[in-house]
Design an enzyme around this catalytic site. Structure first.
Site, short mmCIF file in Angstrom:
data_model
loop_
_atom_site.label_atom_id
_atom_site.label_comp_id
_atom_site.label_asym_id
_atom_site.label_seq_id
_atom_site.Cartn_x
_atom_site.Cartn_y
_atom_site.Cartn_z
N HIS A 97 0.85 -1.20 0.00
CA HIS A 97 0.00 0.00 0.00
C HIS A 97 0.88 1.25 0.00
O HIS A 97 1.34 1.72 1.04
CB HIS A 97 -0.94 0.02 1.21
CG HIS A 97 -1.98 1.11 1.13
ND1 HIS A 97 -3.35 0.85 1.13
CD2 HIS A 97 -1.87 2.44 1.00
CE1 HIS A 97 -4.00 2.00 1.02
NE2 HIS A 97 -3.13 2.98 0.95
N HIS B 17 1.49 4.92 -2.67
CA HIS B 17 1.03 5.68 -3.85
C HIS B 17 2.28 6.23 -4.55
O HIS B 17 3.06 6.94 -3.93
CB HIS B 17 0.10 6.81 -3.42
CG HIS B 17 -1.14 6.31 -2.73
ND1 HIS B 17 -2.34 6.15 -3.37
CD2 HIS B 17 -1.35 5.90 -1.45
CE1 HIS B 17 -3.25 5.67 -2.51
NE2 HIS B 17 -2.67 5.52 -1.33
N HIS C 182 -9.64 1.25 -0.18
CA HIS C 182 -9.38 1.96 1.08
C HIS C 182 -10.73 1.93 1.82
O HIS C 182 -11.76 2.32 1.24
CB HIS C 182 -9.04 3.43 0.82
CG HIS C 182 -7.66 3.70 0.30
ND1 HIS C 182 -7.20 3.24 -0.89
CD2 HIS C 182 -6.64 4.44 0.84
CE1 HIS C 182 -5.95 3.67 -1.08
NE2 HIS C 182 -5.59 4.40 -0.05
N GLU D 107 -10.65 3.97 6.96
CA GLU D 107 -9.54 4.89 7.23
C GLU D 107 -10.11 6.16 7.85
O GLU D 107 -9.56 6.72 8.79
CB GLU D 107 -8.81 5.23 5.92
CG GLU D 107 -7.69 6.26 6.07
CD GLU D 107 -7.10 6.72 4.73
OE1 GLU D 107 -7.76 6.51 3.69
OE2 GLU D 107 -5.99 7.29 4.74
N ASP E 7 1.98 4.14 2.81
CA ASP E 7 0.96 4.98 2.17
C ASP E 7 1.61 6.09 1.33
O ASP E 7 1.60 6.03 0.11
CB ASP E 7 0.01 5.55 3.23
CG ASP E 7 -1.36 5.90 2.68
OD1 ASP E 7 -1.64 5.56 1.52
OD2 ASP E 7 -2.16 6.52 3.43
N ASP E 8 2.16 7.11 1.99
CA ASP E 8 2.74 8.26 1.29
C ASP E 8 4.07 8.66 1.93
O ASP E 8 4.12 9.62 2.71
CB ASP E 8 1.78 9.47 1.38
CG ASP E 8 0.44 9.17 0.76
OD1 ASP E 8 0.38 8.87 -0.44
OD2 ASP E 8 -0.57 9.23 1.48
ZN LIG Z 1 -3.60 5.05 0.56
#
Ligand SMILES: [Zn+2]
Length: 340
Positions: A19, A21, A198, A201, A280-281
């Site tokens: 996961h 991006h 997703h 969250e 995630d990021d």
């Molecule tokens: Zn995400």
């Protein structure tokens, strides 16, 4: 184990990240290059620090949009993939399943076909140079309704590329409830693609139930509000539904957790759920995969044996074939033997 020793040991254990991006793996150096190319002037260190000094969701979104805005041509993605390659190497990741969200770039006038050509070229380059596999899922986006999501899927399926594996449902969970997207999941799954969502969250456990029961999502992104629903946790443990958890991201958005020590990742693991650690990021939350493992060790009371299980989970939860999974798992076991 001391921090330094921890990082050097875990770097050598093969891991999967499922996961992440891709637009959020770009480095600050690449941002500076893109800025200079677009504006003809340097992006000063202080302006860059200022852009990344946010502490709330709005600041994060502003920075995210500002970074996307710096892209002027499809070949700018070469920088993203070079940064992705270095990130994967730094963190000992041998298999990565990442999301891409083409909408903002298409709005700028980029051709989807050209973008995917670039992605396929760069995925192959990473594989050739490092042996690391990178697979991509397209975010159909939940923010603009079902029709838009279906159009996105149509565009993806009409322009397949080597390394494209399926769809993800991302964007504002409050604006696009999972239950609205059953038809696009049905189409993607029927066509043989993977489909993940997703959920949980930013919204409560019903969003996760809907992603599972209505969308038949194969994995849940985040899923942290499952902690509020005993039945849901039992269901996910029994069915071994993979959860792509990203603790630092969740603490940043502050929706259900305020600190790493109170994050439900520990409770999910203890319940026997199939949980994985992800970032995630990375750029926007200032976290890399090894940091997430260190956080679990130092702040969530995970033992080394438990972290090994989390690493094995990352392969079990991936979309690798059974043979590839077994190969990866035996590589983990082999690397683990060097542990003192
Ligand atoms: Zn995400």
């Amino acid at each position: 184990m001391e921090k330094k020793e921890f990082y050097s040991f875990y770097r050598n254990i093969p891991k999967a990240e499922i996961h992440i991006h891709i637009e959020a793996v770009i480095s600050k150096e690449s941002i500076k290059k893109l800025y200079l190319k677009k504006n003809g002037t340097e992006f000063s260190d202080s302006s860059l620090e200022e852009l990344f000094s946010y502490s709330d969701l709005n600041g994060f979104i502003t920075a995210f949009l500002q970074v996307q805005d710096l892209f002027t041509e499809v070949s700018d993605f070469d920088l993203v993939f070079e940064d992705l390659k270095n990130y994967l190497l730094r963190n000992g990741i041998i298999h990565c399943e990442a999301f891409f969200a083409p909408s903002a770039f298409i709005k700028k006038g980029f051709s989807y076909k050209e973008m995917t050509k670039n992605f396929a070229k760069n995925i192959k380059k990473i594989k050739d140079e490092t042996g690391i596999t990178v697979w991509l899922s397209g975010d159909v986006s939940r923010t603009f309704g079902l029709e838009n999501a279906e159009n996105n899927f149509k565009m993806f399926s009409e322009n397949p590329f080597e390394g494209f594996i399926g769809i993800g449902l991302g964007g504002a969970e409050s604006k696009g409830p999972s239950r609205d997207f059953g038809p696009v999941f049905e189409k993607a799954l029927a066509a043989g693609y993977h489909a993940v969502a997703h959920a949980g969250e930013d919204q409560g456990p019903q969003s996760i139930w809907d992603a599972l029961k209505i969308c038949h999502a194969q994995r849940i992104g985040h899923g942290i509000s499952a902690i509020q629903d005993e039945k849901l946790m039992d269901f996910c443990a029994e069915k071994q539904i993979p959860f792509e958890v990203a603790p630092t991201s969740n603490v940043f958005t502050k929706k259900f957790v305020k600190s790493l020590s109170e994050h439900p990742f520990r409770a999910f693991f203890d319940r026997g759920m199939l949980v994985t650690l992800n970032t995630d990021d990375p750029l926007f939350f200032g976290v890399e995969l090894l940091d997430e493992y260190w956080n679990a060790y130092s702040q969530m009371n995970f033992s080394h044996e438990e972290l090994k299980q989390v690493i094995l989970n990352s392969f079990k939860a991936s979309f690798l074939s059974q043979i590839e999974k077994e190969k990866a798992i035996s590589e983990v076991e082999k690397a683990w033997k060097n542990k003192k």
